[in-house]
Design an enzyme around this catalytic site. Sequence first.
Site, PDB file in Angstrom:
ATOM      1  CE  LYS A  75      14.169 -48.334 -34.209  1.00 46.67           C
ATOM      2  NZ  LYS A  75      15.184 -47.947 -35.241  1.00 46.67           N
ATOM      3  N   GLY A 107      13.670 -49.289 -39.638  1.00 47.93           N
ATOM      4  CA  GLY A 107      12.869 -48.082 -39.672  1.00 47.93           C
ATOM      5  C   GLY A 107      13.370 -47.052 -38.680  1.00 47.93           C
ATOM      6  N   GLY A 139       9.741 -47.340 -34.107  1.00 48.90           N
ATOM      7  CA  GLY A 139       9.931 -47.457 -32.662  1.00 48.90           C
ATOM      8  C   GLY A 139       8.688 -47.053 -31.895  1.00 48.90           C
ATOM      9  CD  GLU A 180      22.689 -50.074 -21.854  1.00 42.35           C
ATOM     10  OE1 GLU A 180      23.104 -48.907 -21.644  1.00 42.35           O
ATOM     11  OE2 GLU A 180      23.032 -50.757 -22.820  1.00 42.35           O
ATOM     12  CB  CYS A 192      25.701 -46.394 -22.650  1.00 38.33           C
ATOM     13  SG  CYS A 192      25.591 -48.186 -22.689  1.00 38.33           S
ATOM     14  CD  GLU A 217      25.861 -41.265 -22.919  1.00 37.86           C
ATOM     15  OE1 GLU A 217      26.255 -42.403 -22.666  1.00 37.86           O
ATOM     16  OE2 GLU A 217      24.674 -40.998 -23.217  1.00 37.86           O
TER      17      GLU A 217
END
Length: 489
Positions: A181, A212, A218, A256, A290, A390
């Site tokens: 996905k 999707g 998900g 992750e 990230c 972040e």
Amino acid sequence: MTSSIVAHVSNSGHLDRLFIDGEWVLPQGQGRASVIDPSTEEPVAQIALGSARDVERAVAAARRAFVTWSVSSPRSRAELLTRVHALILERTELFAQAISLEMGAAIATARAAQVPIAAEHIRVARDIVASYPFVTERDGMAIVREPIGVCGLITPWNWPLYQITAKVGPALAAGCTVVLKPSELSPLSALLFAQVMHDAGIPAGVFNLVNGEGAEVGAALSSHPDVDMISITGSTRAGVLVAQAAAPTVKRVAQELGGKSPNLILADADFARAIPAAVAAGMRNVGQSCSAPTRMLVPRERLAEVERLACEAVSAMVVGDPRSPQTTHGPVANRAQFNRVQDMIGVGMAEGAKLLCGGLGRPPGLARGFYARPTIFSEVHPQMRIAQEEIFGPVLVLIAYDSVDQAVEIANGTVYGLGAHVQGQDLAAARAVALRIRSGQVHVNNPAWSPHAPFGGYKRSGNGREYGLEGFQEYLETKAILGWQSARA
């Protein structure tokens, strides 16, 4: 070029289809999503969105295919990955243009980084499986490493192809079957990748793609009882939701997730080289990584020098049309992320941090598009929001320290632990600092990226590892067979 990329995907009939059981099929529902060019804020295509019913079809296909793929020879799996690798490189320009269009990467970056390092994950998986010892003997028993099963792979929009290959490559090499996905915000490169898999001769059901939204596709993947493992790259919030959905079926979850990586500049570093490199690393991919080292920790007595060098590095950046070869930094990938970056720049100003360059709004001369100004704050306290949260954009904070011990404490003083950098000419001292930082990767003096280096996080940056041997082994189960020698005799 925009129209030609969309036309290429559209003419193939893929925009309104999913790839399930070796075929391009229409989805069960009528959901659609627009692909937005972040440089113009205009829709350039529409894709079909799958549903929980499509996940059911894809998982069933993957479960059937696992029976034979899991016992296929490592050599045959390596041969497939060799073909996939060659096709990605052969279609580099097509992928690069698609990535630039769907998430705004500067075309030079897409060509030099986004596509070739994505191909490297396939090559490394190929090389590992060709020689991996799936059965070893110890103390009269056999230790057998077997594919875990059907894997649901959820990938983000910021490195769209790179994150796909980092999961698909080792999963297929290990003998797993997959349902991918990709992010619905950057789906064009994923559709092109599915065509690569088809053209490489992937057996039906081994690789499936269901576009999707996370809330439906998900969640359906994460909770499905016939999915043995979920691997997600995304925000910490998304990772928590996936883990919660996966918990009732006790499947393996590899995550992750977010980061707030430090870049610790030691007093003996060559500042004229280290600071520009640190700024470039923090703002690579417009800060949308990230592991981006967005906290620069510097000796207090050198702060003014660092401020000057950092702003000089920003002034050399060219923010603009991502399709221009001269552009170094394109727009932020989508409206939600642009708004997040603007909000956090405002937070930094409200918190009393010293704004050195950049700030709110678009760069001069750019009237539309999700362009953010490369921004540096100084005199940042370690507990300010801009030093803890972040941002995922071109925003760098400078934090002064008075001792190495304090610098390490600051470096470790967030809920994240994904990446880190250390700069210093005394290599023994830099290594000693690297060993004290609580993160899954530490880069000492800006080494070259390696597809063999395991990547993953401590704390809320996730669990499990990707890339190289360790990433490959995430997709394996361990079986002990006692009495192996006597049974064989």
